[in-house]
Design an enzyme around this catalytic site. Structure first.
Site, PDB file in Angstrom:
ATOM      1  N   HIS A  76     131.628  28.141  85.124  1.00 53.50           N
ATOM      2  CA  HIS A  76     132.091  29.471  85.524  1.00 53.50           C
ATOM      3  C   HIS A  76     132.820  29.322  86.849  1.00 53.50           C
ATOM      4  O   HIS A  76     132.429  28.497  87.681  1.00 53.50           O
ATOM      5  CB  HIS A  76     130.907  30.425  85.721  1.00 53.50           C
ATOM      6  CG  HIS A  76     131.298  31.691  86.439  1.00 53.50           C
ATOM      7  ND1 HIS A  76     131.839  32.774  85.779  1.00 53.50           N
ATOM      8  CD2 HIS A  76     131.297  32.011  87.763  1.00 53.50           C
ATOM      9  CE1 HIS A  76     132.138  33.715  86.679  1.00 53.50           C
ATOM     10  NE2 HIS A  76     131.813  33.277  87.884  1.00 53.50           N
TER      11      HIS A  76
ATOM     12  N   GLU B 112     130.050  37.205  94.174  1.00 46.66           N
ATOM     13  CA  GLU B 112     129.269  36.209  93.416  1.00 46.66           C
ATOM     14  C   GLU B 112     128.548  35.237  94.352  1.00 46.66           C
ATOM     15  O   GLU B 112     127.433  34.799  94.060  1.00 46.66           O
ATOM     16  CB  GLU B 112     130.190  35.474  92.434  1.00 46.66           C
ATOM     17  CG  GLU B 112     130.695  36.403  91.329  1.00 46.66           C
ATOM     18  CD  GLU B 112     131.629  35.736  90.333  1.00 46.66           C
ATOM     19  OE1 GLU B 112     132.049  36.412  89.384  1.00 46.66           O
ATOM     20  OE2 GLU B 112     131.950  34.529  90.491  1.00 46.66           O
TER      21      GLU B 112
ATOM     22  N   LYS C 243     127.271  25.367  83.796  1.00 48.74           N
ATOM     23  CA  LYS C 243     126.483  26.116  82.820  1.00 48.74           C
ATOM     24  C   LYS C 243     125.483  25.204  82.088  1.00 48.74           C
ATOM     25  O   LYS C 243     125.599  23.972  82.136  1.00 48.74           O
ATOM     26  CB  LYS C 243     127.434  26.804  81.826  1.00 48.74           C
ATOM     27  CG  LYS C 243     128.304  27.906  82.470  1.00 48.74           C
ATOM     28  CD  LYS C 243     129.174  28.566  81.403  1.00 48.74           C
ATOM     29  CE  LYS C 243     129.999  29.706  81.965  1.00 48.74           C
ATOM     30  NZ  LYS C 243     130.835  30.346  80.912  1.00 48.74           N
TER      31      LYS C 243
ATOM     32  N   TYR D 229     126.887  39.168  85.035  1.00 49.64           N
ATOM     33  CA  TYR D 229     128.011  39.326  84.104  1.00 49.64           C
ATOM     34  C   TYR D 229     128.275  40.785  83.738  1.00 49.64           C
ATOM     35  O   TYR D 229     128.920  41.051  82.725  1.00 49.64           O
ATOM     36  CB  TYR D 229     127.754  38.521  82.834  1.00 49.64           C
ATOM     37  CG  TYR D 229     128.255  37.082  82.862  1.00 49.64           C
ATOM     38  CD1 TYR D 229     129.572  36.781  83.237  1.00 49.64           C
ATOM     39  CD2 TYR D 229     127.441  36.018  82.478  1.00 49.64           C
ATOM     40  CE1 TYR D 229     130.043  35.476  83.239  1.00 49.64           C
ATOM     41  CE2 TYR D 229     127.913  34.708  82.474  1.00 49.64           C
ATOM     42  CZ  TYR D 229     129.215  34.447  82.859  1.00 49.64           C
ATOM     43  OH  TYR D 229     129.689  33.151  82.839  1.00 49.64           O
TER      44      TYR D 229
ATOM     45  N   ASN E  79     131.300  26.599  77.490  1.00 50.72           N
ATOM     46  CA  ASN E  79     132.512  26.042  78.106  1.00 50.72           C
ATOM     47  C   ASN E  79     132.256  25.435  79.483  1.00 50.72           C
ATOM     48  O   ASN E  79     133.154  25.308  80.305  1.00 50.72           O
ATOM     49  CB  ASN E  79     133.629  27.090  78.122  1.00 50.72           C
ATOM     50  CG  ASN E  79     133.265  28.337  78.895  1.00 50.72           C
ATOM     51  OD1 ASN E  79     132.221  28.399  79.541  1.00 50.72           O
ATOM     52  ND2 ASN E  79     134.133  29.333  78.865  1.00 50.72           N
TER      53      ASN E  79
END
Ligand code: UDP
Ligand code: MG
Length: 136
Positions: A118, A129, A12, A52, A115
């Protein structure tokens, strides 16, 4: 019985920005997850919203989509034994505060939203995905 799978991983924006791409990739490869494909891209907010959309009813959805589209990300196809679960284990809990020692999120995560990584949560979602980012 061998269960070679593929899963999708994303580094990310918070981690790309801190130049953690190589450190995170090393954690995968040292733990028997091969990196079959990797590309650094930036996505639009609309693309983040599509990616998402399972979270569209959640209070954090809008911020999450802004965040994922806020800077470069690295998307990867990881491959190995039980890759979906193996990757989730290496990532650690969603909130870095709750993540186990030596997981990616414990080592590098800043907060529940920033965080660092993913990872697909099921074989079915991994397929979707991977297609989202790598199907032409
Ligand atoms: N997230 C957030 N606030 C929350 C829960 C989740 O910002 O209260 C973000 C966080 O970045 C997380 C992502 O939404 O990684 C997707 O949430 P999910 O529950 O699927 O966690 P993950 O599968 O990434 O561990
Ligand atoms: Mg998830």
């Amino acid at each position: 019985m061998s269960k070679i799978q593929q899963t999708l991983s994303i580094i990310k924006p918070d981690a790309v920005e801190r130049n953690l791409e190589d450190n995170i990739k090393k954690i995968f490869t040292e733990n028997n997850l091969g990196i079959k494909e990797s590309k650094k891209i930036q996505i639009t907010k609309d693309e983040a919203a599509e990616f998402y959309k399972v979270h569209q009813s959640k209070p954090f959805y809008n911020d999450l989509c802004d965040y994922l589209s806020s800077g470069p990300i690295v998307v990867m196809i990881l491959e190995g034994e039980n890759a979906v679960v193996a990757n989730r284990k290496l990532m650690g809990a969603t909130n870095p505060k709750d993540a186990e020692e030596n997981t990616i999120r414990k080592l590098y995560g800043i907060s529940i939203d920033k965080n660092s990584v993913h990872g697909s949560d099921s074989i079915e979602n991994a397929k979707k995905e991977i297609d989202f980012f790598f199907k032409n």
